[in-house]
Design an enzyme around this catalytic site. Structure first.
Site, PDB file in Angstrom:
ATOM      1  N   GLY A  21      -4.345  -4.363  -4.165  1.00  0.00           N
ATOM      2  CA  GLY A  21      -5.362  -3.394  -4.545  1.00  0.00           C
ATOM      3  C   GLY A  21      -4.670  -2.095  -4.863  1.00  0.00           C
ATOM      4  N   HIS A  22      -4.724  -1.691  -6.099  1.00  0.00           N
ATOM      5  CA  HIS A  22      -4.109  -0.421  -6.477  1.00  0.00           C
ATOM      6  C   HIS A  22      -5.211   0.598  -6.691  1.00  0.00           C
ATOM      7  CE1 HIS A  22      -0.181  -2.270  -8.241  1.00  0.00           C
ATOM      8  NE2 HIS A  22      -0.375  -2.511  -6.969  1.00  0.00           N
ATOM      9  N   GLN A  54       2.132  -5.915  -3.392  1.00  0.00           N
ATOM     10  CA  GLN A  54       2.461  -5.954  -1.965  1.00  0.00           C
ATOM     11  C   GLN A  54       3.768  -5.181  -1.718  1.00  0.00           C
ATOM     12  OE1 GLN A  54       1.369  -9.248  -3.334  1.00  0.00           O
ATOM     13  NE2 GLN A  54      -0.606  -8.411  -2.829  1.00  0.00           N
ATOM     14  N   LYS A  69       1.933   2.456  -5.061  1.00  0.00           N
ATOM     15  CA  LYS A  69       2.570   2.041  -6.322  1.00  0.00           C
ATOM     16  C   LYS A  69       1.681   2.359  -7.504  1.00  0.00           C
ATOM     17  CE  LYS A  69       2.931  -2.188  -4.716  1.00  0.00           C
ATOM     18  NZ  LYS A  69       2.728  -2.038  -3.281  1.00  0.00           N
ATOM     19  N   ASP A  82       0.815  -1.225   0.000  1.00  0.00           N
ATOM     20  CA  ASP A  82       0.000   0.000   0.000  1.00  0.00           C
ATOM     21  C   ASP A  82       0.844   1.268   0.000  1.00  0.00           C
ATOM     22  OD1 ASP A  82      -2.285  -1.660   0.279  1.00  0.00           O
ATOM     23  OD2 ASP A  82      -1.870  -1.795   2.413  1.00  0.00           O
TER      24      ASP A  82
HETATM   25  P1  IMP Z   1      -2.475 -12.694   2.087  1.00  0.00           P
HETATM   26  O1  IMP Z   1      -1.597 -12.151   1.026  1.00  0.00           O
HETATM   27  O2  IMP Z   1      -3.942 -12.457   1.820  1.00  0.00           O
HETATM   28  O3  IMP Z   1      -2.188 -14.112   2.418  1.00  0.00           O
HETATM   29  O4  IMP Z   1      -2.184 -11.862   3.443  1.00  0.00           O
HETATM   30  C1  IMP Z   1      -0.963 -11.989   4.145  1.00  0.00           C
HETATM   31  C2  IMP Z   1      -0.551 -10.644   4.729  1.00  0.00           C
HETATM   32  O5  IMP Z   1      -0.207  -9.763   3.670  1.00  0.00           O
HETATM   33  C3  IMP Z   1      -1.651  -9.931   5.526  1.00  0.00           C
HETATM   34  O6  IMP Z   1      -1.049  -9.219   6.578  1.00  0.00           O
HETATM   35  C4  IMP Z   1      -2.244  -8.982   4.519  1.00  0.00           C
HETATM   36  O7  IMP Z   1      -2.865  -7.872   5.143  1.00  0.00           O
HETATM   37  C5  IMP Z   1      -0.988  -8.571   3.748  1.00  0.00           C
HETATM   38  N1  IMP Z   1      -1.272  -8.144   2.381  1.00  0.00           N
HETATM   39  C6  IMP Z   1      -1.557  -8.910   1.316  1.00  0.00           C
HETATM   40  N2  IMP Z   1      -1.733  -8.157   0.226  1.00  0.00           N
HETATM   41  C7  IMP Z   1      -1.534  -6.888   0.589  1.00  0.00           C
HETATM   42  C8  IMP Z   1      -1.558  -5.646  -0.121  1.00  0.00           C
HETATM   43  O8  IMP Z   1      -1.770  -5.553  -1.330  1.00  0.00           O
HETATM   44  N3  IMP Z   1      -1.285  -4.541   0.628  1.00  0.00           N
HETATM   45  C9  IMP Z   1      -0.997  -4.607   1.950  1.00  0.00           C
HETATM   46  N4  IMP Z   1      -0.973  -5.729   2.641  1.00  0.00           N
HETATM   47  C10 IMP Z   1      -1.241  -6.870   1.969  1.00  0.00           C
END
Ligand code: IMP
Length: 416
Positions: free
Chosen positions: A41-42, A220, A17, A14
């Site tokens: 999520g962009h 991420q 990007k 977040d």
């Molecule tokens: P997962 O990717 O859904 O398995 O989540 C694992 C961890 O990564 C959690 O703490 C999520 O909140 C974090 N996470 C996954 N995708 C994002 C993103 O796009 N932005 C911020 N945190 C993310």
């Protein structure tokens, strides 16, 4: 022959990007996603309109750009199809790797059920089935997007998988779809997605051979990397620049530059270590002003001060050539701003990142704040204290800041 540029988030995701990739897209022919799935999520603002992208590369908002979803991505056909419906004429502008892995409904149900079982030790995942999809891939029991070209065969294989793991699904109270339901879904996915499924690695090699301009868009952030992040509170993919290469089938010699995206403060969604988290008024204020609420999940993000130790670590991991500093305007009006320049760890002061980050305490320096940078497009017009903050971040992280974003709008960006 041209070389690719990489954009990576160097905090916990977040970082903004989407905006910088969108701004840069006008200079590129290809924009590529290499890892993650619809957990990403962009948010991109163009002329006051907000676009939320999850799986689609950001180049989709630029009619000239060709968008690639690489082999390293886990793709939910349902989500991708819904996202594609927002755009016209994607034929010839979107390609999905036949090697990318499928993320299906049962992956998300497994994710949610397993998190529930973990109780207070839950990771705080997005619940989108990212971990279970990658687990299937690594276990060599997953299914790839290319298999959608033969839906009947894929359906039979999936039904067989469900039968093999029947006890496991029953234990998690996950209803297994019937063969008919499954086949209906897979046929629909196949019909819509087949024209876009191909060997994207070859497309990219050809693009580089033909001197096209290629941008790899990270998802991420580096602190969520499966190897280098705050394990186990991480995502299930490689989120650093090296991961962008395997996620698309490029080699290290095919890279020209790597830009790290960093926010002027830090946020994190989900559980896990976050040394500079501010649970008081300042954190709340950053959350409100920065609208720090997840695009994919609607969850409030944890907020805190800039962590230069973590940023220095991820700058090296990624091999950064430059930084893009985002959301500087969110700190407008703070009387003082803090930067963490070292940690206290086992009774010592350290300036590196230990693997057990939960055991460190931040050591801060305080700088005077500034009135307003919102909307400023020219570096010389920035308040002196904002310039001091920028220079100090540069010095501590050891990487030049090349872009500074001063509002969510595409054009409110200082280029140095
Ligand atoms: P997962 O990717 O859904 O398995 O989540 C694992 C961890 O990564 C959690 O703490 C999520 O909140 C974090 N996470 C996954 N995708 C994002 C993103 O796009 N932005 C911020 N945190 C993310």
């Amino acid at each position: 022959m041209s070389k690719a540029d990489i954009i990576v988030g160097i905090q916990w995701g977040d970082e903004g990007k989407g905006k910088i990739v969108d701004k840069l897209c006008e200079n590129y022919d290809f924009v590529c996603r290499s890892a993650g799935g619809h957990n990403a999520g962009h948010t991109i603002w163009v002329n006051g309109i907000r676009y939320a992208l999850h799986l689609m590369p950001s180049g989709v908002l630029h009619p000239r750009c060709i968008n690639i979803i690489g082999n390293g991505v886990v793709v939910s056909p349902e989500v991708l199809i819904a996202e594609m419906a927002q755009f016209e004429n994607l034929k010839g502008r979107l390609y999905i790797s036949d090697r990318a892995h499928l993320n299906l409904k049962h992956h998300s149900l497994m994710d949610i059920a397993k998190e529930k079982l973990k109780g207070k030790n839950a990771i705080g995942t997005t619940g989108k089935g990212i971990g279970p999809s990658y687990a299937d891939k690594i276990n060599r029991t997953g299914h790839r997007i290319g298999e959608l070209l033969e839906p009947q065969r894929l359906c039979e294989a999936l039904i067989k998988d469900f039968q093999t793991n029947k006890a496991f699904f029953e234990m998690l109270e996950i209803a297994i779809p019937s063969a008919e339901e499954m086949l209906d879904d897979l046929k629909r996915f196949s019909e819509i997605l087949s024209p876009f499924i191909t060997d994207t690695t070859r497309i990219l090699w050809k693009a580089l051979d033909e001197d096209k301009r290629v941008l790899l868009e990270g998802a991420q952030g580096s602190m969520l990397d499966i190897d280098h992040g705050t394990y186990p509170y991480v995502t299930s993919s490689s989120t650093v620049s090296a991961g962008a290469l395997t996620g698309l089938g490029l080699n290290p010699k095919e890279v020209r530059s790597i830009i790290g995206i960093v926010k002027a403060y830090v946020t994190r969604v989900g559980n896990g270590a976050f040394p500079t988290e501010d649970k008081g008024e300042d954190g709340e204020r950053i959350m409100q002003i920065g609208k720090e609420i997840g695009v994919s999940t609607g969850r409030k993000r944890r907020c805190g001060w800039f962590d230069a130790v973590a940023a220095k670590y991820t700058a090296r991991l990624n091999g950064l050539d430059a930084l893009s500093l985002m959301k500087l305007d969110v700190l407008d009006g703070f009387e003082k701003v803090k930067i963490c320049y070292a940690y206290e760890y086992k009774g010592m002061q350290i300036d590196y990142m230990p693997s057990d980050l939960e055991n460190v305490k931040p050591i801060y320096e305080e700088l005077d704040g500034w009135d307003k940078v919102f909307g400023i497009k020219d570096y010389d017009l920035l308040p002196e204290n904002a310039k001091k903050y920028i220079l100090r971040l540069e010095e501590l992280v050891g990487v030049k800041i090349k872009y500074i974003s001063t509002s969510p709008e595409r054009d409110d960006t200082i280029i140095l």
